[in-house]
Write a protein that holds these residues in place. Sequence first.
Motif, PDB file in Angstrom:
ATOM      1  N   VAL A   1      33.598  30.948  51.481  1.00  0.00           N
ATOM      2  CA  VAL A   1      34.824  31.374  50.706  1.00  0.00           C
ATOM      3  C   VAL A   1      35.284  30.017  49.655  1.00  0.00           C
TER       4      VAL A   1
ATOM      5  N   LYS B   1      36.458  30.675  45.897  1.00  0.00           N
ATOM      6  CA  LYS B   1      37.795  31.207  45.266  1.00  0.00           C
ATOM      7  C   LYS B   1      38.640  29.639  44.484  1.00  0.00           C
TER       8      LYS B   1
ATOM      9  N   ARG C   1      33.938  48.307  42.840  1.00  0.00           N
ATOM     10  CA  ARG C   1      34.371  48.270  44.144  1.00  0.00           C
ATOM     11  C   ARG C   1      33.089  47.382  45.026  1.00  0.00           C
TER      12      ARG C   1
ATOM     13  N   VAL D   1      33.083  43.405  44.473  1.00  0.00           N
ATOM     14  CA  VAL D   1      34.462  42.757  45.264  1.00  0.00           C
ATOM     15  C   VAL D   1      33.756  42.162  46.282  1.00  0.00           C
ATOM     16  N   GLU D   2      33.980  40.782  46.205  1.00  0.00           N
ATOM     17  CA  GLU D   2      33.439  39.995  47.336  1.00  0.00           C
ATOM     18  C   GLU D   2      34.188  38.832  47.556  1.00  0.00           C
ATOM     19  N   GLN D   3      34.086  37.900  48.750  1.00  0.00           N
ATOM     20  CA  GLN D   3      35.003  36.837  49.129  1.00  0.00           C
ATOM     21  C   GLN D   3      34.761  35.510  48.770  1.00  0.00           C
ATOM     22  N   ARG D   4      33.471  35.232  48.122  1.00  0.00           N
ATOM     23  CA  ARG D   4      33.135  33.885  47.961  1.00  0.00           C
ATOM     24  C   ARG D   4      33.851  33.188  46.413  1.00  0.00           C
TER      25      ARG D   4
ATOM     26  N   ASP E   1      41.617  38.374  39.918  1.00  0.00           N
ATOM     27  CA  ASP E   1      40.259  38.899  40.696  1.00  0.00           C
ATOM     28  C   ASP E   1      40.137  40.320  40.553  1.00  0.00           C
TER      29      ASP E   1
ATOM     30  N   ASP F   1      39.651  42.826  42.487  1.00  0.00           N
ATOM     31  CA  ASP F   1      40.064  43.594  43.501  1.00  0.00           C
ATOM     32  C   ASP F   1      41.594  43.896  43.198  1.00  0.00           C
ATOM     33  N   GLU F   2      42.318  42.681  42.556  1.00  0.00           N
ATOM     34  CA  GLU F   2      43.535  42.918  42.011  1.00  0.00           C
ATOM     35  C   GLU F   2      43.632  43.808  40.706  1.00  0.00           C
TER      36      GLU F   2
ATOM     37  N   TYR G   1      32.326  37.566  36.238  1.00  0.00           N
ATOM     38  CA  TYR G   1      31.219  37.893  37.269  1.00  0.00           C
ATOM     39  C   TYR G   1      29.750  37.882  36.479  1.00  0.00           C
TER      40      TYR G   1
ATOM     41  N   VAL H   1      25.807  37.147  46.007  1.00  0.00           N
ATOM     42  CA  VAL H   1      26.874  37.903  46.357  1.00  0.00           C
ATOM     43  C   VAL H   1      26.981  39.288  45.626  1.00  0.00           C
TER      44      VAL H   1
END
Length: 369
Positions: free
Chosen positions: A88, A90, A250, A253-256, A271, A273-274, A288, A334
Amino acid sequence: MHLSYCTNVHPAEDLDGIIGQLDTYALPIRRRLKSDVLGLGLWLAAPAAAELAADPGKRKRLRTELDARGLEVVTLNGFPYEAFQAPVVKHAVYYPDWTERERLDYTLDCARVLADLMPDRASYGSVSSLPLAWRTPWDAERASAASRHLDELARGLDRIAGETGRTIRVGFEPEPGCLIENTTQAASLLAGVDTRWLGVCLDLAHLACAWEEPAGALQRLRAAGVPVVKVQVSAALQADDPVAAEDVLRAYVEQRFLHQTRSALGEAADDLDEALDRGLPGPWRIHYHVPLHATPVAPLTSTVPVIREALRHLLTAPGPRCEHFDVETYTWGVLPESQRPKDDAGLADGIAAEVAFAGDLLSSAGVAR
């Protein structure tokens, strides 16, 4: 003109690991391209930069290892401080920012290292850095601290030039969500800096996400006297109809990393997902970085047309030209599962294809091979 690929896509953060990744990725990429020399936009985590800056013998070792493999370095990526390929990242990528002494020290360490890595034929070296800070919090005290550090940075680069005979310039990289998000803000907030040493690193994915027209953006910087010292040849993701593309989006969408999303209508989300959950009106451009040469999954597209237009204006505008062009797709690991490389060889294949594609873009814009 120097074309390179940025090594912040790789996780190595110490000298041995950096040298190891030259054999795993850079040398195979050069061979795939059938090129005598491959440019690297080298990323050094802060501890490695400090170690190299303090030890001329280690800098000499790294330069020898690069030369032995037909690799050259004229630019460093000094944006991520460390741990850029952590599970992560971000918002952590924006710290320390230019209000903090650690950012100044790291950037000067990068400049000292680069002065010894550059080939003799390079007219200058460049270090890209974050656009001062994330947009919040920001107040007069933080602005004053950042201004002091930029003044110290210019003086430090002047000292390095006097000691080594090499000119190193730092480019601040406008990025969505940051204090400097676009060229209007760059022209305003960088007014008055010492432009012998300081300027802009223009990331073409970020330019697209700001929905800026390249001609107007470059004219704005020229009018303000802010030079472009480095260009990151990168493509953003585009969704003309986000509702129709929701299922495909979708998968991205990823967490890094943060994937700031901007609508052509001026709506913004920090982000992806938001943006999806809020139902931002389209069309969207998404921070991205997608492979230059590969078409995203339909109905998504990329902002390669913005790259073409920006390069044309960059290379035909009057005045001094930027000489450093760095392919910076750090998101290979990712991407949606079906688009990720399966192994090291697959990643080398993908990066080689990107560098070749970027070379073709530069050629079509008028640069001789």
